[in-house]
Scaffold this motif. Structure first.
Motif, PDB file in Angstrom:
ATOM      1  N   SER A   1       0.691  -1.434  -0.086  1.00  0.00           N
ATOM      2  CA  SER A   1      -0.044   0.187   0.532  1.00  0.00           C
ATOM      3  C   SER A   1       0.291   1.349   0.274  1.00  0.00           C
ATOM      4  O   SER A   1       2.045   1.023   0.262  1.00  0.00           O
TER       5      SER A   1
ATOM      6  N   HIS B   1       4.582   4.601   2.460  1.00  0.00           N
ATOM      7  CA  HIS B   1       5.691   6.020   3.046  1.00  0.00           C
ATOM      8  C   HIS B   1       6.317   6.053   4.063  1.00  0.00           C
ATOM      9  O   HIS B   1       7.354   5.786   4.763  1.00  0.00           O
ATOM     10  N   ARG B   2       5.864   4.916   5.047  1.00  0.00           N
ATOM     11  CA  ARG B   2       6.780   4.270   6.631  1.00  0.00           C
ATOM     12  C   ARG B   2       7.828   4.158   6.002  1.00  0.00           C
ATOM     13  O   ARG B   2       8.796   4.462   6.939  1.00  0.00           O
TER      14      ARG B   2
ATOM     15  N   ARG C   1       0.042   3.902   2.022  1.00  0.00           N
ATOM     16  CA  ARG C   1       0.109   4.000   3.674  1.00  0.00           C
ATOM     17  C   ARG C   1       2.091   3.430   3.922  1.00  0.00           C
ATOM     18  O   ARG C   1       2.492   3.405   4.896  1.00  0.00           O
ATOM     19  N   GLN C   2       2.181   1.883   3.446  1.00  0.00           N
ATOM     20  CA  GLN C   2       3.380   1.357   3.926  1.00  0.00           C
ATOM     21  C   GLN C   2       4.373   2.001   3.122  1.00  0.00           C
ATOM     22  O   GLN C   2       5.556   1.843   3.466  1.00  0.00           O
TER      23      GLN C   2
END
Length: 301
Positions: free
Chosen positions: A212, A217-218, A214-215
């Motif tokens: 994802s 970005h992390r 979001r992953q």
């Protein structure tokens, strides 16, 4: 045993989804458009297909009074314009929507040394390969996440981006070093049974689902902290670095526009403001004043 009851979708919502599907809008865009049209419907307290020009005007006034940021408001305007024009066939309402002017901030750009340190600070080969694609090919986070193994064209040294922004297709560059890294990831992924010929290039926790955004970005944030980089970075930072470093290397801005998949040249030209090497190589007319004056005073033969 509990039976899951499917959530009913209203005909109007389904029509909006169908219009977005026809235009091949990405999952993120569809989610945002549905959210923003829902925001307008909540304001109305009734179905948005009953909206009037006065409703649209009052909605924008209220958003301004709530200090909704200009970029957020402009995103809402884009969603509502699509909804009014394509779903309702009410272009008269779309014309009542006003985009807000705002100062665009200069993007954060890392030096080449900082990019190298960030990539080296990743915790596994999959993460390093994913971030290397973002920088080496200049892809958006959603484009990196959507890549499949078959999108690698090693014969023509290209990456096929099938669902770019706005549903547009394009080819991205595939540097030799990046291809070697992806081949190494393929060997490791096959051995770990997470990579398949028809599967995602960067699978998530389950091989049937992609990594994802979001992953991603992390992963970038954790790598930047490990590399000791104090700047605020995200996946899009690597895309900014790709464009800026190409510009500093003397690559024509129109070529960079094509590689990035920008619809407008103005968007790409914005990187000239952060390409410090380009600015350093420009000679100010002030520097030529002394030369001109000296030439004027030189004795004539």
């Amino acid at each position: 045993m509990t039976t899951l009851v499917p959530v009913a979708v209203s005909p109007l919502r389904q029509r909006l989804i169908d219009e977005m599907d026809i235009r091949r809008f990405g999952h993120g865009t569809q989610r945002n458009y549905l959210r923003d049209v829902g925001r307008f419907a909540t304001f109305l307290g009734r179905s948005p297909d009953t909206a009037t020009a006065e409703d649209v005007r009052r909605f924008q006034i209220e958003q301004g009074e709530m200090d909704v940021p200009a970029p957020t408001m402009n995103a809402i305007v884009s969603a509502l314009r699509f909804f009014f024009t394509q779903t309702l066939d009410r272009p008269d309402l779309a014309r009542k929507l006003v985009r807000m002017r705002h100062e665009r901030k200069l993007p954060v750009v890392l030096s080449r040394d900082e990019v190298a340190r960030l990539l080296d600070a990743t915790t596994c080969l999959k993460h390093q390969a994913a971030l290397s694609v973002a920088y080496g090919a200049g892809l958006r986070a959603s484009e990196v996440a959507s890549l499949k193994v078959r999108d690698i064209d090693s014969e023509r040294m290209l990456l096929r981006v099938e669902r770019g922004k706005g549903g547009r297709y394009r080819n991205a560059m595939l540097p030799t070093g990046l291809l070697a890294l992806l081949r190494e990831w393929w060997r490791v992924g096959r051995r770990e049974r997470v990579l398949h010929v028809d599967g995602w290039l960067f699978p998530g926790q389950h091989y049937l689902k992609p990594l994802s955004t979001r992953q991603l970005h992390r992963i970038v944030v954790e790598a930047s902290v490990a590399a000791g980089i104090g700047k605020r970075v995200g996946p899009h930072t690597l895309r900014h670095c790709f464009a800026t470093h190409l510009l500093e290397d003397g690559i024509d801005v129109r070529i960079i526009q094509t590689l990035l998949g920008h619809a407008k040249l103005d968007t790409t030209a914005y990187y000239t403001q952060v390409a410090t090497r380009v600015l350093r190589n420009v000679t100010s007319p002030f520097e030529r004043l002394a030369t001109t004056a000296a030439e004027g005073k030189a004795p004539k033969g």
